[in-house]
Write a protein that holds these residues in place. Sequence first.
Motif, PDB file in Angstrom:
ATOM      1  N   ARG A   7      22.913  11.351 118.108  1.00  0.00           N
ATOM      2  CA  ARG A   7      22.248   9.879 117.944  1.00  0.00           C
ATOM      3  C   ARG A   7      21.202   9.755 117.038  1.00  0.00           C
ATOM      4  NH1 ARG A   7      17.741   6.653 120.672  1.00  0.00           N
ATOM      5  NH2 ARG A   7      16.822   8.469 121.437  1.00  0.00           N
ATOM      6  N   SER A   8      21.441   8.806 116.217  1.00  0.00           N
ATOM      7  CA  SER A   8      20.516   8.561 115.130  1.00  0.00           C
ATOM      8  C   SER A   8      19.251   7.961 115.635  1.00  0.00           C
ATOM      9  CB  SER A   8      21.223   7.365 114.059  1.00  0.00           C
ATOM     10  OG  SER A   8      20.353   6.975 113.332  1.00  0.00           O
ATOM     11  N   ASP A   9      18.249   8.439 115.249  1.00  0.00           N
ATOM     12  CA  ASP A   9      16.801   8.218 115.476  1.00  0.00           C
ATOM     13  C   ASP A   9      15.830   8.487 114.200  1.00  0.00           C
ATOM     14  OD1 ASP A   9      14.432   7.753 116.830  1.00  0.00           O
ATOM     15  OD2 ASP A   9      15.118   8.342 118.722  1.00  0.00           O
ATOM     16  N   LYS A  10      15.112   7.390 113.804  1.00  0.00           N
ATOM     17  CA  LYS A  10      14.266   7.765 112.734  1.00  0.00           C
ATOM     18  C   LYS A  10      12.979   8.227 113.171  1.00  0.00           C
ATOM     19  CE  LYS A  10      11.819   3.244 113.153  1.00  0.00           C
ATOM     20  NZ  LYS A  10      10.828   3.771 113.949  1.00  0.00           N
ATOM     21  N   PHE A  12      13.070  11.205 115.171  1.00  0.00           N
ATOM     22  CA  PHE A  12      13.147  12.465 115.409  1.00  0.00           C
ATOM     23  C   PHE A  12      13.769  13.179 114.319  1.00  0.00           C
ATOM     24  CE2 PHE A  12      12.094  10.688 119.692  1.00  0.00           C
ATOM     25  CZ  PHE A  12      11.228  11.922 120.224  1.00  0.00           C
ATOM     26  N   ASP A  13      14.790  14.181 114.613  1.00  0.00           N
ATOM     27  CA  ASP A  13      15.487  14.631 113.505  1.00  0.00           C
ATOM     28  C   ASP A  13      16.709  13.981 113.471  1.00  0.00           C
ATOM     29  OD1 ASP A  13      14.254  17.651 113.370  1.00  0.00           O
ATOM     30  OD2 ASP A  13      14.504  17.231 115.590  1.00  0.00           O
ATOM     31  N   GLY A  14      17.109  13.838 111.769  1.00  0.00           N
ATOM     32  CA  GLY A  14      18.232  13.018 111.434  1.00  0.00           C
ATOM     33  C   GLY A  14      19.436  13.513 111.864  1.00  0.00           C
ATOM     34  N   VAL A  15      20.465  12.577 111.535  1.00  0.00           N
ATOM     35  CA  VAL A  15      21.774  12.902 112.084  1.00  0.00           C
ATOM     36  C   VAL A  15      22.403  14.141 111.327  1.00  0.00           C
ATOM     37  CG1 VAL A  15      24.321  12.001 111.665  1.00  0.00           C
ATOM     38  CG2 VAL A  15      22.464  10.668 112.530  1.00  0.00           C
ATOM     39  N   TYR A  16      22.144  14.174 109.971  1.00  0.00           N
ATOM     40  CA  TYR A  16      22.487  15.420 109.379  1.00  0.00           C
ATOM     41  C   TYR A  16      21.925  16.634 109.724  1.00  0.00           C
ATOM     42  CZ  TYR A  16      23.724  18.533 105.429  1.00  0.00           C
ATOM     43  OH  TYR A  16      23.971  19.656 104.668  1.00  0.00           O
ATOM     44  N   GLU A  17      20.675  16.927 110.200  1.00  0.00           N
ATOM     45  CA  GLU A  17      20.321  17.903 110.489  1.00  0.00           C
ATOM     46  C   GLU A  17      20.832  18.506 112.150  1.00  0.00           C
ATOM     47  OE1 GLU A  17      15.931  17.620 110.447  1.00  0.00           O
ATOM     48  OE2 GLU A  17      15.533  19.391 111.473  1.00  0.00           O
ATOM     49  N   GLN A  18      20.797  17.322 112.889  1.00  0.00           N
ATOM     50  CA  GLN A  18      21.517  17.489 114.059  1.00  0.00           C
ATOM     51  C   GLN A  18      22.683  18.278 114.019  1.00  0.00           C
ATOM     52  OE1 GLN A  18      21.025  14.238 117.068  1.00  0.00           O
ATOM     53  NE2 GLN A  18      19.596  13.259 115.605  1.00  0.00           N
TER      54      GLN A  18
END
Length: 219
Positions: A7-10, A12-18
Amino acid sequence: MIVSYIRSDKDFDGVYEQLKLINGYADQKGLIIEEEMVDHTSQSKRLIERTEVVQFFRSLHDDTLIVYDVWALSSHIEDLVQMLSCLLKNGNTIKLVKPRIVIDRNSDTMVVLGLIDQLRQILQDDAKKGIGRPKGSKSSSKFDTHLEKIIDLLKERRSVSEIARILGVSRSSLKDYIESRELKEVVSGVFGDGNDEEAEATVIGTIRCPVIETSSKEV
């Protein structure tokens, strides 16, 4: 079926990091992700407004869901409880990458409560500080483009000084970036040698009992 949810969420951790850490976790565990859902729904929306997500989760029965952390499901405690309850009721197994926790219908209740309480603490602590974004909020950084390389080098147990030399960047700035994103802890947790019992004990140990404000003593 093994599926991943990002889930994209500014805040917390970004999509790429997830994605990077979920795929690394799957590789390490020998898991083959058969379906991947990247949810771009605004984090302000409640579960009842996230139609596609509700349909996706309701379609899962006796499946394995890989998620980076509980906040990726929802940053609303009520919605998180409902999502976890539904997923577990339908026989699913949930693998949470960052805390290195696996939960299913047979899991220790204290572990599930601990995960929920961790998110509650983040939201509550931030509300007390009067800050608009939750603890752990991250702004974009010039180092984001090096994230995959930084994670790979941390996995090789390279020091911050070594990584800075390899990337040709300032050591102090890189150190701040790694610390702000807790990358050493995340890499150690996801790719380290710790066992599940230790991870569960850590989660349970973070549970906070209520405090009487006037006496500041726990009850």
